[in-house]
Design a protein around this motif. Structure first.
Motif, short mmCIF file in Angstrom:
data_model
loop_
_atom_site.label_atom_id
_atom_site.label_comp_id
_atom_site.label_asym_id
_atom_site.label_seq_id
_atom_site.Cartn_x
_atom_site.Cartn_y
_atom_site.Cartn_z
N ASN A 117 -22.24 -22.83 105.71
CA ASN A 117 -21.53 -24.10 105.66
C ASN A 117 -21.76 -24.86 106.96
N GLY A 121 -17.39 -26.82 109.62
CA GLY A 121 -16.59 -26.25 108.53
C GLY A 121 -15.83 -25.01 108.97
N THR A 153 -9.27 -22.45 94.60
CA THR A 153 -9.55 -22.48 96.03
C THR A 153 -9.99 -21.10 96.51
N ASP A 164 -9.15 -24.11 100.65
CA ASP A 164 -10.11 -25.18 100.37
C ASP A 164 -10.69 -24.99 98.97
N LYS A 243 -16.52 -28.64 103.92
CA LYS A 243 -15.79 -27.59 103.21
C LYS A 243 -16.63 -26.94 102.10
#
Length: 351
Positions: A117, A121, A153, A164, A243
């Motif tokens: 990521n 993030g 999430t 997230d 994210k």
């Protein structure tokens, strides 16, 4: 069909190919986006050293590349296929049916399959089991029966993870990276669930494929997004959405360390040392496949393969290691160099 007729047909096809080979004087390569940058580097080096035309390299994905490669013999068909997994039996059989009889398999290095990521993030530490819970279309419910994946999430997957939305950008079904991700992450994760382990055992007894269907079925509700064969585009999208998580080969992580960071898998960071020593749990070999029937007809093909299998290219200190390719162990390298120089034809895959 009569063997004499078959032999005559093959001879006619070979003669026809030889007669019109002048229609193409440049090596053509298709296949894996992961192997693409390595093959491109070899092609450029070969072009400079040989003084001939630099081979054309196209990123089509492993599955798409092997489909093109196996479609036939002659100047209208590619000479080499890049692959981020071994050729499948069905693909090999298609090659044989279409007259592509003499295939040379060259293992060129090792790649870690990473999830990553954006630098900005959240820090993520995942396991194969967590990834399966996040991305499988169906997961075992409280009673062990498969239900539509309810996890929205990462925190739904495991309390240690951030709250997230699950959003993973990955390669499409034609990609060898997608195949490797399913086999090395999703299948291994599925095996951690008692209900799915029992399903796997039941499949063996009854010759069914329910377990395979379970780990190969990825969510279609937006949690997994097919992002195409362009791994650089995935990196750009991760920067735009910190994210989100992306799936690609280690070399792209290595090339973009200023933009993205690797996700730990089973507590292990994806890096050169962990992949080369086998500590990182999600690694795979990379290949090129050569159409031997084109050697001696397409100019420079034999020499290109020899360059690819050389110490200066894929050796421990070779120029491809500087691009993120993890070199093969010595015994594997020696075997590869021998195959690349002798152009030994493969017998065929087992599966």
């Amino acid at each position: 069909m009569n063997k004499t007729i078959v032999a005559a047909a093959v001879l006619t096809a070979s003669t026809a190919f030889a007669g019109i080979a002048t229609a193409r004087d440049q090596i053509r390569i298709v296949g894996s986006s992961t192997v693409y940058p390595f093959t491109t580097a070899v092609a450029e080096q070969f072009g400079k050293a040989s003084g001939g035309k630099t081979p054309v390299v196209e990123s089509t994905g492993t599955g798409g590349g092997l489909k093109l490669f196996c479609a036939g013999v002659g100047p209208d068909h590619p000479d080499v296929a890049n692959a981020s997994r071994a050729i499948k039996k069905g693909e090999f059989d298609d090659c044989q049916k279409n007259g592509v009889k003499d295939i040379v398999e060259v293992k060129v290095g090792i790649d870690g399959l990473v999830m990553a990521n954006a630098k900005s993030g959240p820090a993520l530490a995942l396991t194969q089991e967590m990834v399966f819970k996040a991305l499988a279309k169906e997961i075992p419910g409280a009673d062990g029966k498969l239900v539509a994946n309810p996890n929205k999430t990462w925190k739904d997957v495991d309390a240690s993870l951030p709250d997230d939305k699950i959003e993973v950008l990955g390669p499409p079904p034609t990609s060898g990276t997608r195949d490797s991700f399913l086999e090395l992450v999703m299948e291994k994760g599925a095996e951690k669930f008692p209900a799915l382990k029992a399903m796997k055992d039941d499949d063996k007894k009854n010759s069914t494929k329910n377990f395979e269907k379970a780990w190969k079925s990825v969510r279609e509700d937006g949690a997994w997004i097919d992002a195409g064969e362009n791994d650089n585009l995935i990196v750009q999208k991760l920067e735009a959405n910190p994210k989100a998580v992306g799936v690609f080969g280690y070399s792209f992580l290595e090339e973009n360390t200023a933009k993205v960071k690797g996700v730990k898998m089973g507590g292990i960071e994806p890096d050169y040392d962990t992949i080369s020593t086998g500590k990182y749990p999600v690694s795979r070999p990379l290949f090129i496949y050569i159409k031997k029937q084109h050697v001696g007809v397409i100019p420079g093909l034999k020499e290109f393969v020899a360059e690819y299998g050389s110490t200066k290219a894929i050796g421990e200190d070779g120029y491809l290691s500087k691009k993120g390719l993890v070199p093969l162990p010595k015994a594997d390298f020696d075997a590869t160099a021998k195959i690349a120089n002798e152009l030994a034809v493969m017998a065929g895959p087992s599966s």
